[in-house]
Design a protein around this motif. Structure first.
Motif, short mmCIF file in Angstrom:
data_model
loop_
_atom_site.label_atom_id
_atom_site.label_comp_id
_atom_site.label_asym_id
_atom_site.label_seq_id
_atom_site.Cartn_x
_atom_site.Cartn_y
_atom_site.Cartn_z
N GLY A 107 70.47 -3.05 37.69
CA GLY A 107 71.71 -3.54 38.03
C GLY A 107 72.86 -2.80 37.90
N ASP A 108 72.74 -1.69 37.22
CA ASP A 108 73.81 -0.53 36.92
C ASP A 108 73.70 0.44 37.84
OD1 ASP A 108 74.62 -1.76 34.45
OD2 ASP A 108 72.55 -1.36 33.68
N VAL A 109 72.89 0.42 39.02
CA VAL A 109 72.52 1.49 39.91
C VAL A 109 73.78 1.16 40.95
CG1 VAL A 109 71.22 2.66 41.77
CG2 VAL A 109 70.32 1.77 39.54
N LEU A 110 74.53 2.06 41.29
CA LEU A 110 75.50 1.92 42.22
C LEU A 110 75.09 2.32 43.76
CD1 LEU A 110 78.62 3.56 40.60
CD2 LEU A 110 77.81 0.85 40.77
N LYS A 111 74.18 3.33 43.88
CA LYS A 111 73.82 4.03 45.02
C LYS A 111 72.30 4.84 44.97
CE LYS A 111 74.60 6.53 48.99
NZ LYS A 111 73.52 6.88 49.55
N VAL A 112 71.69 4.49 45.94
CA VAL A 112 70.16 5.26 45.95
C VAL A 112 70.47 5.89 47.46
CG1 VAL A 112 68.97 3.46 44.45
CG2 VAL A 112 68.87 3.40 46.81
N THR A 113 69.46 6.98 47.30
CA THR A 113 69.15 7.77 48.39
C THR A 113 67.54 7.97 48.32
OG1 THR A 113 71.15 9.19 48.31
CG2 THR A 113 69.30 9.90 49.67
N VAL A 114 67.12 7.31 49.76
CA VAL A 114 65.59 7.47 49.55
C VAL A 114 65.06 8.36 50.80
CG1 VAL A 114 63.62 5.85 50.23
CG2 VAL A 114 65.90 4.99 49.20
N LEU A 115 64.15 9.26 50.58
CA LEU A 115 63.46 10.07 51.50
C LEU A 115 62.10 9.77 51.46
CD1 LEU A 115 64.92 13.54 49.82
CD2 LEU A 115 65.83 12.17 51.47
N ILE A 116 61.69 9.41 52.85
CA ILE A 116 60.43 9.07 53.18
C ILE A 116 59.79 9.93 54.28
CG2 ILE A 116 59.02 7.04 54.32
CD1 ILE A 116 61.27 4.89 53.22
N VAL A 117 58.46 10.36 53.87
CA VAL A 117 57.88 11.21 54.75
C VAL A 117 56.98 10.42 56.01
CG1 VAL A 117 55.81 12.67 55.04
CG2 VAL A 117 57.31 12.75 52.97
N ASP A 118 57.76 11.04 57.08
CA ASP A 118 57.16 10.24 58.62
C ASP A 118 57.18 8.77 58.56
OD1 ASP A 118 55.90 12.74 59.03
OD2 ASP A 118 53.80 12.24 57.94
N HIS A 119 58.48 8.51 58.08
CA HIS A 119 59.02 7.08 58.07
C HIS A 119 58.76 6.22 59.35
CE1 HIS A 119 61.96 3.85 57.49
NE2 HIS A 119 62.37 4.15 58.85
N ASN A 120 58.55 5.04 59.30
CA ASN A 120 58.03 4.12 60.40
C ASN A 120 58.57 2.55 59.91
OD1 ASN A 120 55.72 2.96 58.98
ND2 ASN A 120 54.54 4.72 59.72
N PRO A 121 58.31 1.75 60.88
CA PRO A 121 58.69 0.32 60.38
C PRO A 121 57.97 -0.15 59.35
CG PRO A 121 58.70 0.70 62.88
CD PRO A 121 58.35 1.75 62.29
N GLU A 122 56.59 0.12 59.37
CA GLU A 122 55.76 -0.45 58.30
C GLU A 122 56.25 0.18 56.85
OE1 GLU A 122 51.08 -0.45 56.63
OE2 GLU A 122 51.48 0.61 58.45
N LYS A 123 56.44 1.35 56.95
CA LYS A 123 57.13 1.88 55.37
C LYS A 123 58.41 1.33 55.06
CE LYS A 123 54.46 6.26 55.64
NZ LYS A 123 54.64 7.67 55.51
N LEU A 124 59.30 0.93 56.17
CA LEU A 124 60.48 0.35 55.73
C LEU A 124 60.23 -0.87 55.16
CD1 LEU A 124 63.54 0.33 55.84
CD2 LEU A 124 63.33 -0.34 58.14
N SER A 125 59.17 -1.78 55.75
CA SER A 125 58.99 -3.11 55.37
C SER A 125 58.31 -3.09 53.96
CB SER A 125 58.03 -3.84 56.43
OG SER A 125 57.58 -4.87 55.74
N ILE A 126 57.89 -2.08 53.52
CA ILE A 126 56.97 -1.76 52.33
C ILE A 126 58.13 -1.70 51.30
CG2 ILE A 126 55.45 -0.69 50.80
CD1 ILE A 126 53.92 -0.30 53.24
N TRP A 127 59.05 -0.60 51.48
CA TRP A 127 60.31 -0.15 50.97
C TRP A 127 61.15 -1.47 50.56
CZ3 TRP A 127 62.24 2.85 47.18
CH2 TRP A 127 63.63 2.52 46.91
N THR A 128 61.54 -2.23 51.60
CA THR A 128 62.16 -3.24 51.61
C THR A 128 61.77 -4.61 50.42
OG1 THR A 128 63.07 -2.88 53.78
CG2 THR A 128 63.42 -5.09 52.79
N GLU A 129 60.37 -4.85 50.79
CA GLU A 129 59.57 -5.61 49.71
C GLU A 129 59.81 -5.12 48.25
OE1 GLU A 129 55.86 -6.08 51.16
OE2 GLU A 129 56.34 -6.73 53.01
N GLU A 130 59.55 -3.90 48.13
CA GLU A 130 59.55 -3.28 46.71
C GLU A 130 61.02 -3.34 46.11
OE1 GLU A 130 56.71 -3.23 45.10
OE2 GLU A 130 55.46 -3.74 46.75
N MET A 131 61.78 -3.18 46.72
CA MET A 131 63.23 -3.15 46.41
C MET A 131 63.51 -4.87 45.95
SD MET A 131 65.37 -0.48 46.14
CE MET A 131 66.85 -1.15 46.38
N HIS A 132 63.04 -5.79 46.73
CA HIS A 132 63.38 -6.94 46.51
C HIS A 132 62.56 -7.54 45.16
CE1 HIS A 132 65.71 -8.75 49.52
NE2 HIS A 132 65.20 -8.01 50.40
#
Length: 168
Positions: A107-132
């Protein structure tokens, strides 16, 4: 003209003396509460389902903590799973470990930068779920996701850096 110029130092000394006329010359301190705000303008799409905010601010007494990119390394030997979700979970766990060193949480984090190798919609979905999963209150930091062809070490699939605010 000489009279005016010679009167200026006297006026300055007078103002200085008057401004110092505080009983016992005590310093007055204000207790300012530190707050972190998340904003998602109504004229932009709602980013909450995608696990980020359009902007965050920190106000009040405190300091910024800049956290280097955290990978999905699972242990002191930096073992990397071949599974992307596992690396995402460990990158967020590693981020939380650094935050804990400062007495902070996600809750104290203001900004994240995420680097993903060979990004695709499936990886975005996984990232989003884990952020939630990590940001349970859905008050997400500002975020930038950058697709990359490769990261620093062979087998790294994700790296997350962050800026947090530590309230005094």
């Amino acid at each position: 003209m000489k009279r005016i110029l010679s009167a200026i130092p006297v006026l300055c000394i007078g103002f200085l003396a008057f401004s110092q006329n505080i009983p016992n010359h005590k310093t007055i301190k204000k207790n300012i509460m530190s707050t972190i705000s998340h904003k998602n303008p109504k004229d932009l799409f709602d980013p909450t389902p995608f696990a980020f905010s359009h902007s965050t601010t920190a106000e009040g007494n405190g300091k910024y903590v800049f956290i280097s990119g955290q990978s999905g390394g699972e242990d002191l030997k930096h073992t990397l799973s071949e599974d992307f979700r596992t690396q995402v979970r460990f990158s967020l766990k590693n981020l939380e470990t650094v935050l804990t060193e400062y007495g902070l949480g996600v809750g104290d984090v203001l900004k994240v930068t995420v680097l993903i190798v060979d990004h695709n919609p499936e990886k975005l979905s996984i990232w989003t779920e884990e952020m939630h999963n990590a940001w349970k209150k859905n008050q997400f930091p500002a975020s930038t996701l950058i697709p990359v062809p490769k990261l620093a070490l062979e087998g790294m699939q994700i790296e997350v850096d962050a800026v947090a605010f530590m309230k005094k």
